[in-house]
Design a protein around this motif. Structure first.
Motif, short mmCIF file in Angstrom:
data_model
loop_
_atom_site.label_atom_id
_atom_site.label_comp_id
_atom_site.label_asym_id
_atom_site.label_seq_id
_atom_site.Cartn_x
_atom_site.Cartn_y
_atom_site.Cartn_z
N THR A 186 0.83 -1.21 0.00
CA THR A 186 0.00 0.00 0.00
C THR A 186 0.86 1.25 0.00
O THR A 186 0.60 2.20 -0.73
N ILE A 187 1.92 1.25 0.83
CA ILE A 187 2.78 2.42 0.92
C ILE A 187 3.45 2.69 -0.43
O ILE A 187 3.51 3.83 -0.91
N ASP A 188 3.97 1.63 -1.07
CA ASP A 188 4.65 1.79 -2.36
C ASP A 188 3.71 2.35 -3.41
O ASP A 188 4.06 3.26 -4.16
N LYS A 189 2.53 1.77 -3.47
CA LYS A 189 1.63 2.20 -4.54
C LYS A 189 1.13 3.61 -4.30
O LYS A 189 0.96 4.38 -5.25
N LEU A 190 0.91 4.00 -3.05
CA LEU A 190 0.48 5.37 -2.77
C LEU A 190 1.58 6.36 -3.12
O LEU A 190 1.35 7.37 -3.79
N GLY A 191 2.80 6.04 -2.71
CA GLY A 191 3.91 6.93 -2.99
C GLY A 191 4.20 7.06 -4.46
O GLY A 191 4.53 8.15 -4.96
N PHE A 192 4.05 5.98 -5.19
CA PHE A 192 4.32 6.00 -6.62
C PHE A 192 3.41 6.98 -7.35
O PHE A 192 3.81 7.63 -8.31
N TYR A 193 2.19 7.10 -6.87
CA TYR A 193 1.23 7.97 -7.54
C TYR A 193 1.02 9.31 -6.83
O TYR A 193 0.07 10.03 -7.12
N GLY A 194 1.91 9.60 -5.88
CA GLY A 194 1.82 10.90 -5.22
C GLY A 194 0.72 10.98 -4.19
O GLY A 194 0.28 12.07 -3.82
N LEU A 195 0.26 9.83 -3.71
CA LEU A 195 -0.78 9.80 -2.69
C LEU A 195 -0.14 9.45 -1.34
O LEU A 195 1.01 9.02 -1.27
N HIS A 196 -0.94 9.62 -0.27
CA HIS A 196 -0.43 9.38 1.08
C HIS A 196 -1.43 8.54 1.87
O HIS A 196 -2.59 8.39 1.47
N GLU A 197 -0.95 8.03 3.01
CA GLU A 197 -1.86 7.24 3.85
C GLU A 197 -3.05 8.07 4.28
O GLU A 197 -4.15 7.54 4.48
N SER A 198 -2.85 9.34 4.41
CA SER A 198 -3.96 10.21 4.82
C SER A 198 -5.04 10.29 3.76
O SER A 198 -6.16 10.72 4.05
N ASP A 199 -4.72 9.86 2.53
CA ASP A 199 -5.72 9.89 1.46
C ASP A 199 -6.59 8.63 1.42
O ASP A 199 -7.56 8.57 0.65
N LEU A 200 -6.25 7.60 2.22
CA LEU A 200 -6.94 6.32 2.12
C LEU A 200 -8.43 6.43 2.40
O LEU A 200 -9.23 5.68 1.83
N ASP A 201 -8.81 7.33 3.29
CA ASP A 201 -10.23 7.44 3.64
C ASP A 201 -10.93 8.56 2.88
O ASP A 201 -12.11 8.82 3.13
N LYS A 202 -10.22 9.21 1.98
CA LYS A 202 -10.86 10.21 1.13
C LYS A 202 -11.72 9.52 0.09
O LYS A 202 -11.39 8.44 -0.40
N VAL A 203 -12.80 10.15 -0.28
CA VAL A 203 -13.72 9.60 -1.28
C VAL A 203 -13.36 10.16 -2.65
O VAL A 203 -13.18 11.37 -2.80
#
Length: 965
Positions: free
Chosen positions: A159-176
């Protein structure tokens, strides 16, 4: 046009952060200028805020470095000025208020982040769709990756790798995030949290099913596959379906004979009979091992209560060789049923992983899949991928990541599935069947599994795959694994499961007991292509005779007139073709035929009798040597053609003539399969040059030569092989007749008994017929005989090249009218025949060399001293007619003359048979070219010198004096 439309339509192609390669062209305006962009037709962010876009644009005008590089690229391309397409999707406008609804209309920084995040999510979804199969859990052993590609998609690992690869963060996981229209993971929901998006993508693409389909360039087809696999809850089975699946697993755990027993439903006692070495075979021939036998069976589909006919094709050990044969038979069954859309007949091909990747015939078969005269409207390919080829590791057996990568050439979707998950297998196969029915295209199901034991009963796999087989020995069998699962969730009880096993054990035991009562093994019970009613008339076997093969003169004239015409109005043909048609008309008026017209007469006569004729091969429509011209082309209208053969009569059988792909192995196999479906069709395959058949040698050796002996299966396919030594080089000269003759099954040392029906009986006993006709009339007759015989045998015809236009190679209608027939031997009928006791030499020959010999004999004025007899049917050997010729000239030298080299051609075949006729009392001398490694010379002078040399020898009446034999 508003800037918001421009933004929504084009930003995805240049991408914020991550861009995807477009596949559909789109055009938009920007500030009155034309702008073209090639992009996917699948919108994923369909709205934004026009104020925000304007602010971004003006900021870019002041300083291009002040905006994100993707905006910089976007505006620079937009300002370049290109073209406009007014068909921009209206849906982009409908969501233009998206940013406004989030209160971001006047906050460019936040709006840009929101856009970037949505684009990142879209890229993430697409990454799963494209590369999710690389990380799917496909190997039931858990020790190998299903693919051999060393690349691991880092954007899909954690999850961390894929979020970082696309410029996303753990804080974005619960965003809709709003879902694009290119995914169906939302079901009825239009937006999901990022956490839920990833979860659903993982469940779809990274579990026991791996999907390869994003290379398909048809958007509708991609969307169809996405919907079938991404929609939440699609892979749900009822308890009844699960219980049925468990029962089928119980029956299928018997192994290699599973297809025969449980798919085709072959009687178990007949299968068990095959294991009894004491049973006597009731049928002639060699028979074959049980795993190669075919089957034809009609059964009830319990789901629909309709009858379904299943044909399992007999096949040799030569892996994948049967593929084009199955396709050809499928095409024929569709043809005879008028099934142009493939809704009544379909094919399923079962492959092994190593063979699917390694055998070139797989590629050849795929390339027939969408050709008009070869398509079967889609095939389901099932690859049993046990991750090993006999003893060879996949890493040593292929260069491609998957064994199924060859299917990409025809845009066939590939569904990989862990075969230890029966429900996943069932669902994938169901989708594959629905795909074929919906799109009429090929599809591949890759069953990733393992081979529990060795390659055969005697094999020890631990020698070469110790680690794999240590794991296999620990592996819980799929039946127990699935049974435990159903017992745990309450779908079945342990008692019900044990009763199901006991029930099938009882069925097998009873069948085994009944099998012991069988004393005779009937191979004919294993026919894959029975021809009901063909071998019998009113319940009685057909008479072993062949009627005369000639036809009425009126019929000859009518066919000749149509062959000389263009039966379609306002159709302009080539001027050179007009001359050819005029020449045909002139021949018809003069009651003579050349080779092409004789073939036309034979084909046309069958069409009147309701016999379908199919001619296939490279360039057969025109003919390699521009002699046939069965398809006329309008010189002014593209793709407008006319086939005069289909305009002979109002009520006639159809004529199919089709140029094939540049394939011999695949196409010959296809035509062989087509010929299997019905005995009431003349199916011909023509090689571009005769020696090109050697790339289809596997079909010739394993099916055509030995098919009847192994599988009691008749087949009347005709091979037309252009042959002749004309100084054109080693590769365009010899059809290698010696190979066909070597595989002929008649005994050179057995002197036969001559009966009234000797000719037909001899044909019935042979495995195939080999002829080299010297006249158009005899070519006409041998084609006619092929259908009029009361049985079917393969026919090998060595066809001419230079004789196609030789002025002497013409025949009169008198040789083709009613009452005439095929001449296996054409004896001397000139001056030598009038005084046979004065003849000093009899030259036996076959084919084109006859014309060289006749010309030389006349030049040397030896027409009384030398007789020339033509052997038209070489195999089976016409012992009866040749004995008459030998007895007619008791004092003459006997010479076999051929234009081929001594170690090829016919000499090694005819010599012992001639000696059997004369009981070894007279020699048969050889005249021809010396032995050689190459089939012919490519030097014209060398060719003529060697021709001159053997012609001199042939007519030197003292050449063999004093020689012993």
């Amino acid at each position: 046009m508003s800037h918001v439309k421009l933004f929504a339509a084009t930003v995805k192609w240049y991408g914020i952060k991550t861009l995807q390669k477009p596949d559909v062209a789109r055009r938009v305006f920007f500030r009155g200028q034309r702008y073209v962009s090639s992009g996917t037709s699948e919108p994923f962010l369909s709205g934004s805020n026009s104020n925000y876009v304007e602010e971004m644009y003006y900021a870019w005008l002041e300083n291009p470095q002040s905006v994100h590089k993707s905006w910089d690229l976007f505006f620079r391309n937009a300002n370049a000025g290109q073209t406009y397409d007014p068909q921009l999707p209206d849906q982009l406008e409908r969501k233009a208020s998206f940013l406004q609804s989030h209160g971001l209309a006047q906050t460019p920084g936040k709006a840009e982040k929101l856009v970037e995040d949505h684009l990142a999510v879209q890229s993430l979804i697409r990454a799963y769709q494209i590369r999710g199969h690389h990380v799917a859990q496909l190997d039931p052993l858990g020790i190998l990756d299903a693919d051999l590609d060393s690349f691991v998609p880092s954007d899909l690992i954690t999850t961390i790798d894929k979020l970082g690869f696309y410029g996303l963060h753990e804080s974005d996981l619960d965003k809709v995030f709003q879902l694009p229209t290119t995914t169906f993971i939302g079901g009825n929901e239009n937006s999901l949290s990022l956490r839920e998006i990833i979860k659903r993508l993982e469940n779809t693409y990274c579990q026991h099913i791996g999907l390869e389909f994003m290379f398909i360039n048809d958007v509708e087809q991609c969307q169809w596959i996405r919907q079938k696999f991404e929609t939440p809850g699609v892979m749900k089975f009822t308890n009844e379906e699960k219980r049925t699946l468990l029962a089928r697993l119980v029956r299928s755990m018997r192994g290699r004979l599973n297809v025969l027993a449980n798919v085709i439903r072959k009687e178990l006692e007949q299968i068990f009979c095959q294991f009894d070495p004491k049973l006597e075979a009731a049928d002639e021939g060699s028979g074959d091992v049980k795993y190669h036998l075919g089957m034809y069976h009609e059964r009830i589909n319990r789901a629909t209560n309709k009858k379904i006919t299943l044909s399992l094709m007999a096949n040799p050990s030569h892996l994948e060789a049967v593929d084009p044969v199955v396709q050809g038979k499928t095409k024929a069954e569709q043809f005879y049923r008028g099934d142009t859309a493939g809704k009544k007949v379909m094919s399923i091909l079962l492959h092994g992983d190593a063979a699917f990747a390694g055998q070139g015939v797989v590629y050849e078969t795929f390339h027939l899949s969408d050709l008009p005269s070869y398509t079967t409207n889609g095939t389901i390919h099932v690859v049993v991928n046990n991750q090993i080829g006999f003893t060879t590791d996949p890493r040593m057996a292929r260069s491609s990541p998957y064994p199924t990568d060859v299917a990409r050439v025809v845009n066939a979707p590939i569904f990989h599935v862990n075969a230890d998950d029966p429900e996943a297998v069932m669902y994938v196969c169901s989708v594959a069947a629905e795909w074929r029915n919906t799109f009429n295209k090929d599809v591949v199901v890759d069953l990733v599994c393992y081979r529990r034991r060795g390659h055969n009963e005697m094999d020890e796999p631990m020698f070469t795959q110790p680690l794999m087989y240590k794991q296999i020995h620990k592996q819980v069998p799929v039946l127990k694994k699935y049974a435990d699962k159903l017992i745990a969730d309450g779908t079945v009880t342990l008692q019900e499961f044990e009763e199901e096993i006991a029930k099938y054990d009882r069925i097998c035991e009873e069948a085994y007991t009944r099998s012991k009562d069988n004393k005779i093994l009937h191979i004919k019970h294993w026919l894959d292509s029975p021809w009901p009613g063909f071998f019998n008339v009113d319940g009685e076997p057909k008479s072993m005779s062949c009627p005369p093969t000639g036809i009425s003169e009126d019929l000859l004239t009518h066919i000749g007139n149509v062959a000389s015409s263009v039966p379609v109005k306002d159709f302009k043909i080539h001027a050179g073709l007009s001359r050819i048609l005029r020449a045909r008309l002139e021949m018809t008026k003069n009651r003579v035929v050349d080779w092409a017209l004789a073939e036309y007469m034979a084909f046309g006569s069958f069409l009147k009798e309701g016999i379908h004729v199919r001619l296939s091969g490279q360039d057969v429509e025109r003919g390699t040597f521009s002699h046939r011209h069965h398809v006329l082309h309008d010189q002014e209208v593209d793709k407008r053609t006319c086939v005069p053969m289909n305009h002979l009569w109002e009520q006639q059988a159809p004529y199919t003539v089709c140029n094939s792909s540049l394939s011999e192995y695949g196409v010959l196999g296809f035509e062989l399969g087509f010929a299997m479906a019905s005995p009431n069709a003349l199916v011909c395959w023509e090689a571009q040059f005769g020696d090109f058949h050697n790339t289809a040698q596997c079909i010739i050796d394993q099916f055509i030569s030995s098919g009847q002996a192994k599988w009691v299966r008749h087949n009347g396919i005709v091979l037309l092989l252009p042959h002749g030594m004309e100084g054109m080089g080693p590769e365009h000269s010899s059809a290698r007749p010696e190979r066909f003759l070597q595989m002929s099954n008649d005994d050179s040392d057995a002197y036969p008994e001559f009966s009234k029906q000797f000719e037909v009986s001899q044909l019935y006993e042979c495995n195939w017929i080999v002829v080299n006709c010297s006249t158009p009339a005899n070519y006409f007759h041998v084609l006619r005989r092929q259908i009029l015989l009361p049985f079917r045998k393969p026919l090998i015809i060595l066809t001419p090249k230079s004789l196609l236009r030789h002025p002497e190679a013409k025949s009169s209608f008198d040789e083709m009218v009613s009452g005439t027939t095929f001449q296996r031997v054409i004896p001397e009928n000139g001056l030598a025949a009038q005084a046979p006791h004065e003849v000093k030499r009899v030259i036996f020959c076959t084919g084109k060399v006859y014309y060289d010999l006749v010309k030389e004999r006349k030049n040397q004025d030896l027409e009384k001293q030398v007789a020339i007899t033509r052997l038209e049917q070489i195999s089976p050997f016409p012992f009866d007619l040749l004995k008459e010729e030998l007895d007619k000239y008791p004092d003459a030298d006997l010479v076999w003359c051929q234009e081929e080299h001594k170690n090829s051609g016919y000499y090694d075949y005819v010599k012992p048979r001639f000696r059997t006729i004369v009981n070894h009392t007279r020699p048969i001398w050889y005249v021809g070219r010396e032995p050689a490694a190459a089939a012919a010379t490519g030097n014209k002078n060398t060719h003529l010198v060697s021709l001159r040399r053997f012609l001199d020898t042939a007519f030197n009446l003292e050449a063999f004096e004093g020689k012993t034999f």
